[in-house]
Design a protein around this motif. Structure first.
Motif, mmCIF file in Angstrom:
data_model
loop_
_atom_site.group_PDB
_atom_site.id
_atom_site.type_symbol
_atom_site.label_atom_id
_atom_site.label_comp_id
_atom_site.label_asym_id
_atom_site.label_seq_id
_atom_site.Cartn_x
_atom_site.Cartn_y
_atom_site.Cartn_z
ATOM 1 N N LYS A 19 0.873 -1.171 0.000
ATOM 2 C CA LYS A 19 0.000 0.000 0.000
ATOM 3 C C LYS A 19 0.916 1.228 0.000
ATOM 4 N N MET A 20 0.518 2.270 -0.706
ATOM 5 C CA MET A 20 1.333 3.480 -0.785
ATOM 6 C C MET A 20 0.648 4.622 -0.048
ATOM 7 N N HIS A 21 1.430 5.360 0.734
ATOM 8 C CA HIS A 21 0.925 6.481 1.524
ATOM 9 C C HIS A 21 1.818 7.695 1.280
ATOM 10 N N ALA A 22 1.237 8.872 1.241
ATOM 11 C CA ALA A 22 2.029 10.091 1.088
ATOM 12 C C ALA A 22 2.934 10.262 2.304
ATOM 13 N N ALA A 23 4.226 10.514 2.068
ATOM 14 C CA ALA A 23 5.181 10.659 3.166
ATOM 15 C C ALA A 23 5.298 12.100 3.640
ATOM 16 N N THR A 24 4.819 13.032 2.838
ATOM 17 C CA THR A 24 4.898 14.449 3.213
ATOM 18 C C THR A 24 3.513 15.076 3.074
ATOM 19 N N GLU A 25 3.333 16.236 3.660
ATOM 20 C CA GLU A 25 2.069 16.955 3.524
ATOM 21 C C GLU A 25 2.336 18.436 3.346
ATOM 22 N N ASP A 26 1.506 19.060 2.539
ATOM 23 C CA ASP A 26 1.634 20.486 2.262
ATOM 24 C C ASP A 26 0.971 21.261 3.397
ATOM 25 N N LYS A 27 1.739 22.085 4.088
ATOM 26 C CA LYS A 27 1.190 22.837 5.213
ATOM 27 C C LYS A 27 1.073 24.326 4.902
ATOM 28 N N ASP A 28 1.055 24.670 3.600
ATOM 29 C CA ASP A 28 0.856 26.066 3.232
ATOM 30 C C ASP A 28 -0.497 26.547 3.746
ATOM 31 N N VAL A 29 -0.547 27.791 4.182
ATOM 32 C CA VAL A 29 -1.805 28.392 4.617
ATOM 33 C C VAL A 29 -2.513 28.918 3.375
ATOM 34 N N SER A 30 -3.703 28.390 3.098
ATOM 35 C CA SER A 30 -4.415 28.784 1.882
ATOM 36 C C SER A 30 -5.580 29.711 2.214
ATOM 37 N N PHE A 31 -5.918 30.558 1.258
ATOM 38 C CA PHE A 31 -7.010 31.509 1.444
ATOM 39 C C PHE A 31 -8.029 31.338 0.324
ATOM 40 N N ARG A 32 -9.289 31.591 0.630
ATOM 41 C CA ARG A 32 -10.347 31.631 -0.390
ATOM 42 C C ARG A 32 -10.516 33.069 -0.872
ATOM 43 N N SER A 33 -10.865 33.227 -2.132
ATOM 44 C CA SER A 33 -11.171 34.562 -2.667
ATOM 45 C C SER A 33 -12.633 34.868 -2.380
ATOM 46 N N LEU A 34 -12.861 35.998 -1.693
ATOM 47 C CA LEU A 34 -14.218 36.380 -1.297
ATOM 48 C C LEU A 34 -14.621 37.681 -1.985
ATOM 49 N N HIS A 35 -15.910 37.883 -2.132
ATOM 50 C CA HIS A 35 -16.436 39.147 -2.629
ATOM 51 C C HIS A 35 -16.300 40.175 -1.500
ATOM 52 N N ALA A 36 -15.557 41.252 -1.744
ATOM 53 C CA ALA A 36 -15.294 42.243 -0.692
ATOM 54 C C ALA A 36 -16.584 42.829 -0.121
ATOM 55 N N LYS A 37 -17.650 42.893 -0.950
ATOM 56 C CA LYS A 37 -18.902 43.511 -0.527
ATOM 57 C C LYS A 37 -19.635 42.683 0.519
ATOM 58 N N CYS A 38 -19.733 41.348 0.294
ATOM 59 C CA CYS A 38 -20.529 40.508 1.205
ATOM 60 C C CYS A 38 -19.759 39.317 1.778
ATOM 61 N N HIS A 39 -18.467 39.208 1.440
ATOM 62 C CA HIS A 39 -17.591 38.138 1.940
ATOM 63 C C HIS A 39 -18.067 36.736 1.548
ATOM 64 N N SER A 40 -18.701 36.616 0.388
ATOM 65 C CA SER A 40 -19.118 35.305 -0.115
ATOM 66 C C SER A 40 -18.012 34.716 -0.986
ATOM 67 N N PRO A 41 -17.750 33.390 -0.868
ATOM 68 C CA PRO A 41 -16.730 32.764 -1.719
ATOM 69 C C PRO A 41 -17.086 32.893 -3.199
ATOM 70 N N ILE A 42 -16.077 33.197 -4.010
ATOM 71 C CA ILE A 42 -16.283 33.382 -5.442
ATOM 72 C C ILE A 42 -16.257 32.029 -6.148
ATOM 73 N N LYS A 43 -17.182 31.810 -7.086
ATOM 74 C CA LYS A 43 -17.200 30.587 -7.876
ATOM 75 C C LYS A 43 -16.393 30.801 -9.164
ATOM 76 N N TYR A 44 -15.728 29.750 -9.608
ATOM 77 C CA TYR A 44 -15.012 29.800 -10.876
ATOM 78 C C TYR A 44 -15.705 28.838 -11.837
ATOM 79 N N GLU A 45 -16.283 29.389 -12.882
ATOM 80 C CA GLU A 45 -17.053 28.579 -13.823
ATOM 81 C C GLU A 45 -16.309 28.448 -15.149
ATOM 82 N N LYS A 46 -16.507 27.303 -15.821
ATOM 83 C CA LYS A 46 -15.906 27.068 -17.128
ATOM 84 C C LYS A 46 -16.826 27.665 -18.194
ATOM 85 N N VAL A 47 -16.312 28.697 -18.861
ATOM 86 C CA VAL A 47 -17.103 29.391 -19.879
ATOM 87 C C VAL A 47 -16.335 29.415 -21.185
ATOM 88 N N CYS A 48 -17.003 29.078 -22.285
ATOM 89 C CA CYS A 48 -16.378 29.114 -23.607
ATOM 90 C C CYS A 48 -16.233 30.570 -24.038
#
Length: 278
Positions: A19-48
């Motif tokens: 069995k294989m297991h990850a030996a390391t883990e990413d501990k970077d602090v990540s942030f979500r992009s929010l709408h400054a007006k209402c602090h709602s998370p922004i959606k990213y949609e696939k648009v042609c």
């Protein structure tokens, strides 16, 4: 520990279920992009960009770009056919080598390998054989539709697999601009640089190093979470205005001499008194 892959190690006619297991883990602090007006998370949609329509997952196909804007369409069945030819869920050891022969630039990611059902004895046998011969196995494995070169070695009584970059994935060092081929090095500067290296040389102790930026970031997040007043941290100490190379080297040596002297004095002060018995 989460199992991310199951298969077997094969060398010669020996097969070891693993069995294989990850030996390391990413501990970077990540942030979500929010709408400054209402602090709602922004959606990213696939648009042609041509049709202006939102595209569902089922409407996507894979294309390989040959020239700008020109694509070769690859059918999913064609890709599956190629994957099935390589994906027999085995880590095939091709050769055994000395680990010191691999330059660190080739190393990519690390994975722990643990024995699966029925593989304990063969696992222990390979581990002992690698330890006794001080060798590592060069292998190939298919992970997430990408064939990987890998090295299998022993780390703290566990088999560790480290994926390697293929040679054609390593960029040529000769292409780095402005690297001097030869330089007239002044002997005094070289001797002083060597002295500084000796002063700063210690045994590698990973535990003494930490991600200071991440620590400060998490402290700031915790303070804001608890509603504490946040103050701006002091900036880094100003560097001495030293422009001459020899002057900079000598100043560094002198500064580290002071640090070493302080450490030695501190050790003497805190050293336990020896009890004299008659």
């Amino acid at each position: 520990m989460h199992t991310m892959w199951k298969g077997s190690i094969q060398f010669g006619l020996v097969s070891i279920p693993i069995k294989m297991h990850a030996a390391t883990e990413d501990k970077d602090v990540s942030f979500r992009s929010l709408h400054a007006k209402c602090h709602s998370p922004i959606k990213y949609e696939k648009v042609c960009p041509v049709c202006g329509e939102e595209v569902d997952k089922e409407e996507l196909v894979k294309g390989y770009e040959t020239t700008a804007g020109q694509f070769i369409i690859m059918e999913e069945e064609e890709l599956k056919s190629i994957r099935s030819q390589s994906q027999d869920r085995a880590v095939e050891i091709l050769d055994f080598i000395n680990i010191d022969e691999i330059d660190p630039i080739y190393f990519n990611r690390s994975y722990y390998l643990g024995p699966n059902e029925g593989g304990t004895k063969a696992y222990a046998l390979l581990r002992q054989a690698l330890n006794d011969t001080r060798k590592a196995g060069i292998a190939k494995i298919l992970i997430r539709s990408k064939e990987q070169l890998a090295v299998i070695r022993v780390f703290e009584n566990t088999l560790l697999m480290e994926t390697l970059h293929f040679p054609d994935e390593i960029r040529a060092a000769a292409d780095v601009p402005n690297v001097p081929s030869e330089e007239n090095i002044v002997k005094k500067e070289l001797d002083t640089a060597k002295m500084l290296i000796e002063q700063l040389s210690e045994e590698f102790q990973p535990a003494k190093y930490e991600d200071e930026y991440r620590k400060k970031l998490l402290d700031l997040i915790e303070a804001k979470k608890n509603g504490e007043e946040v103050t701006s941290p002091e900036g880094p100490p100003k560097k001495d205005n030293v422009t001459d190379l020899m002057e900079a080297l000598q100043a560094s040596v002198d500064r580290n001499k002071k640090k070493t002297t302080k450490k030695t004095t501190k050790k003497r002060k805190t050293a336990p008194k020896t009890k004299v018995t008659s």
